[in-house]
Design a protein around this motif. Structure first.
Motif, PDB file in Angstrom:
ATOM      1  N   LYS A   1       0.830  -1.213   0.000  1.00 38.26           N
ATOM      2  CA  LYS A   1       0.000   0.000   0.000  1.00 38.26           C
ATOM      3  C   LYS A   1       0.860   1.257   0.000  1.00 38.26           C
ATOM      4  O   LYS A   1       0.544   2.238  -0.692  1.00 38.26           O
ATOM      5  CB  LYS A   1      -0.916  -0.011   1.222  1.00 38.26           C
ATOM      6  N   ASP A   2       1.964   1.238   0.785  1.00 42.05           N
ATOM      7  CA  ASP A   2       2.868   2.397   0.807  1.00 42.05           C
ATOM      8  C   ASP A   2       3.488   2.627  -0.563  1.00 42.05           C
ATOM      9  O   ASP A   2       3.633   3.774  -1.006  1.00 42.05           O
ATOM     10  CB  ASP A   2       3.975   2.180   1.844  1.00 42.05           C
ATOM     11  N   LEU A   3       3.857   1.538  -1.253  1.00 41.71           N
ATOM     12  CA  LEU A   3       4.438   1.663  -2.581  1.00 41.71           C
ATOM     13  C   LEU A   3       3.423   2.216  -3.575  1.00 41.71           C
ATOM     14  O   LEU A   3       3.748   3.066  -4.409  1.00 41.71           O
ATOM     15  CB  LEU A   3       4.969   0.304  -3.044  1.00 41.71           C
ATOM     16  N   GLU A   4       2.182   1.736  -3.492  1.00 40.47           N
ATOM     17  CA  GLU A   4       1.130   2.250  -4.376  1.00 40.47           C
ATOM     18  C   GLU A   4       0.907   3.749  -4.150  1.00 40.47           C
ATOM     19  O   GLU A   4       0.689   4.501  -5.110  1.00 40.47           O
ATOM     20  CB  GLU A   4      -0.172   1.480  -4.131  1.00 40.47           C
ATOM     21  N   ARG A   5       0.977   4.178  -2.891  1.00 44.35           N
ATOM     22  CA  ARG A   5       0.815   5.597  -2.594  1.00 44.35           C
ATOM     23  C   ARG A   5       1.970   6.416  -3.171  1.00 44.35           C
ATOM     24  O   ARG A   5       1.763   7.506  -3.704  1.00 44.35           O
ATOM     25  CB  ARG A   5       0.719   5.793  -1.077  1.00 44.35           C
ATOM     26  N   ASP A   6       3.200   5.889  -3.061  1.00 40.80           N
ATOM     27  CA  ASP A   6       4.353   6.589  -3.635  1.00 40.80           C
ATOM     28  C   ASP A   6       4.253   6.686  -5.153  1.00 40.80           C
ATOM     29  O   ASP A   6       4.544   7.740  -5.736  1.00 40.80           O
ATOM     30  CB  ASP A   6       5.656   5.863  -3.247  1.00 40.80           C
TER      31      ASP A   6
ATOM     32  N   LYS B   1      11.603   5.472  -3.636  1.00 40.53           N
ATOM     33  CA  LYS B   1      12.746   6.366  -3.854  1.00 40.53           C
ATOM     34  C   LYS B   1      13.501   5.994  -5.125  1.00 40.53           C
ATOM     35  O   LYS B   1      13.953   6.872  -5.870  1.00 40.53           O
ATOM     36  CB  LYS B   1      13.675   6.311  -2.643  1.00 40.53           C
ATOM     37  N   ILE B   2      13.630   4.687  -5.375  1.00 39.99           N
ATOM     38  CA  ILE B   2      14.271   4.247  -6.618  1.00 39.99           C
ATOM     39  C   ILE B   2      13.438   4.668  -7.822  1.00 39.99           C
ATOM     40  O   ILE B   2      13.979   5.110  -8.850  1.00 39.99           O
ATOM     41  CB  ILE B   2      14.469   2.718  -6.596  1.00 39.99           C
ATOM     42  N   ASN B   3      12.118   4.553  -7.700  1.00 36.95           N
ATOM     43  CA  ASN B   3      11.216   4.977  -8.777  1.00 36.95           C
ATOM     44  C   ASN B   3      11.387   6.466  -9.059  1.00 36.95           C
ATOM     45  O   ASN B   3      11.449   6.895 -10.221  1.00 36.95           O
ATOM     46  CB  ASN B   3       9.770   4.675  -8.370  1.00 36.95           C
TER      47      ASN B   3
END
Length: 502
Positions: free
Chosen positions: A160-165, A189-191
């Motif tokens: 979920k955190d990754l989807e938000r980022d 951050k890599i994205n």
């Protein structure tokens, strides 16, 4: 004709024991002479302190103080004065927040090393356990329901955190907005870095105003410095190599399948290598590189080709991007201790002496700052010039909250309210102040209280000795520096960038 000023006699009438402050009466008019007894004259002749800057020139008015004279039975007003040296050091100090604590970085590095050693030991133990048990599935312990739920919840939260980022970054289209954006997950951050690299590469290819190779390489090197990006790339490369090898083995086995007997087939099946399974982060990076028809992958390949195509990368860095070299990089603000710095910091923790020869701006000041903070007592910091003394004193006056003593040929200063944490000066000035080579005693002993311009003597007070630019042993004040080293019975840290036989 001599232009050397006449030395001043130390005067500190009515000094107040408060920090760097004194209360004095108005000075007498010019030509008036103070009456002194024969005993006072004798004491003064034996305790004559010489310095080229008058004490009153280093004082500023700090209001008035009301006192009561019992003999005359009336109230009197006197001028309250303070030393201006703390104000000068405060104004010379670097911007607030620009001084970082090396002890904190060293603690983080020690924690990282401990964690890495623990992880390596656990991996070795698991490998040995698997080897001793034969690697069979029968001996593997079944995961409990609670552990499975915890693992599932943690994976769901990360997802979920990754989807938000990703959602946050999807609407950003410029380098400035992407650089200012904050991401909660490492993959996010890599994205962000991959998107910035793609934008910089696209602008460079299109010839956009402001685009440059320095911008592309700055982002590329910042991306490659990210630990997760490194490990994920290695996993992806290992998986790719494994698949390629398995494919070649499969082709080879089809050709030889007719000739092999059943026993040979069984032996080959047992020799099959384990399949490499990517971690969650590595899978996420693999998906990112494929996003938008391999646009990130192509931009990364272009940037690396640009970097490897430079015949002399050091010359390019110094001429085309001097304002972007670490720690000035716009995209890589992380500071990491180098191995040689860690070795010296370990020696300081063990109270061992060390001589460091490293290039200018390589991080030697970090070592001296750590020494001054971690030493159990006062540190003697010897520098070759007065300009360096004031620079270091201003920095440490802010860092150590005022516990700084200065000794130069022109000015001496110490905190009178407490013990100094750092004693900074040039070799000859420090030697004169510590040896008290000016009579039976100094003014501070005659008056029975400490003076902010008369330093405490003796070498026994120092817990550590720091020698910056130690190659000046061959300089004009090298003899004084050598005597200081011999007199200090404590560990030392000697720093230089130009030791001839290093």
């Amino acid at each position: 004709m001599s232009f050397v000023p006449t030395p001043q006699k130390a005067t500190a009438a009515g000094a107040n024991p408060t920090q760097n402050a004194s209360t004095v009466n108005n000075p007498p008019a010019a030509g008036e002479a103070a009456e002194t007894t024969g005993e006072d004259a004798f004491i003064t002749s034996r305790t004559f302190d010489l310095y080229w800057v008058d004490k009153t020139a280093l004082m500023y008015k700090d209001g008035y103080v009301k006192t009561y004279d019992r003999e005359q039975k009336r109230s009197m007003f006197a001028i309250k004065q303070k030393s201006s040296i703390p104000v000068i050091l405060r104004d010379m100090a670097p911007p607030e927040g620009s001084i970082f604590d090396p002890a904190q970085k060293w603690d983080e590095e020690k924690e990282r090393r401990t964690q890495a050693a623990k992880t390596e030991a656990d991996a070795e133990a698991a490998k040995e356990k698997k080897k001793s048990s034969g690697g069979g599935k029968k001996n593997a312990k079944k995961q409990s329901a609670a552990d499975a739920i915890k693992e599932s919840n943690a994976a769901e939260k990360v997802k979920k955190d990754l989807e938000r980022d990703v959602m946050k970054l999807s609407n950003l289209r410029t380098l400035g907005t992407l650089q200012a954006a904050a991401c909660d997950t490492p993959v996010g951050k890599i994205n962000r870095m991959l998107k910035m690299l793609h934008l910089a590469v696209s602008d460079l290819k299109q010839g956009t105003v402001g685009a440059s190779e320095a911008e592309v390489l700055d982002i590329l090197w910042a991306l490659e410095e990210m630990p997760l990006f490194k490990s994920s790339e290695e996993e992806i490369a290992a998986e790719k190599a494994s698949k390629k090898e398995a494919k070649n083995e499969e082709k080879k086995s089809k050709k030889d399948s007719k000739k092999d007997s059943k026993k040979d087939k069984k032996s080959k099946d047992s020799e099959k290598k384990e399949k490499i399974v990517l971690s969650t982060d590595s899978k996420a990076l693999k998906d990112l590189l494929k996003e938008g028809g391999d646009k990130f992958k192509d931009s990364l390949k272009y940037a690396r080709k640009l970097s490897s195509g430079k015949k002399d990368i050091i010359t390019f860095q110094l001429t085309e991007m001097p304002d972007r070299l670490p720690p000035l990089s716009r995209y890589n603000r992380q500071f990491k201790l180098e191995d040689w710095q860690c070795d010296i910091l370990s020696s300081i923790d063990e109270r061992k002496s060390a001589v460091v020869c490293a290039p200018t701006s390589s991080g030697k000041t970090l070592l001296s700052t750590y020494t001054c903070k971690q030493a159990g007592g006062t540190v003697l910091f010897v520098l070759p010039s007065e300009a360096l003394v004031w620079q270091i004193a201003a920095t440490y006056y802010q860092f150590f909250k005022g516990n700084v003593t200065i000794a130069t040929d022109l000015i001496t200063f110490q905190e009178i309210s407490g013990e100094a944490q750092v004693y900074i000066g040039t070799p000859c000035a420090v030697e004169k102040c510590l040896l008290k080579a000016r009579g039976a005693a100094g003014e501070e002993m005659k008056k029975g209280q400490r003076e902010f311009m008369i330093l405490d003597g003796g070498y026994a007070q120092f817990d550590y000795l720091v020698l910056d630019e130690v190659h000046t042993l061959n300089g004009p004040e090298g003899d004084a520096l050598q005597r200081i080293i011999r007199c200090c019975n404590c560990p030392f840290l000697a720093l230089s960038a130009t030791i001839g036989n290093a």
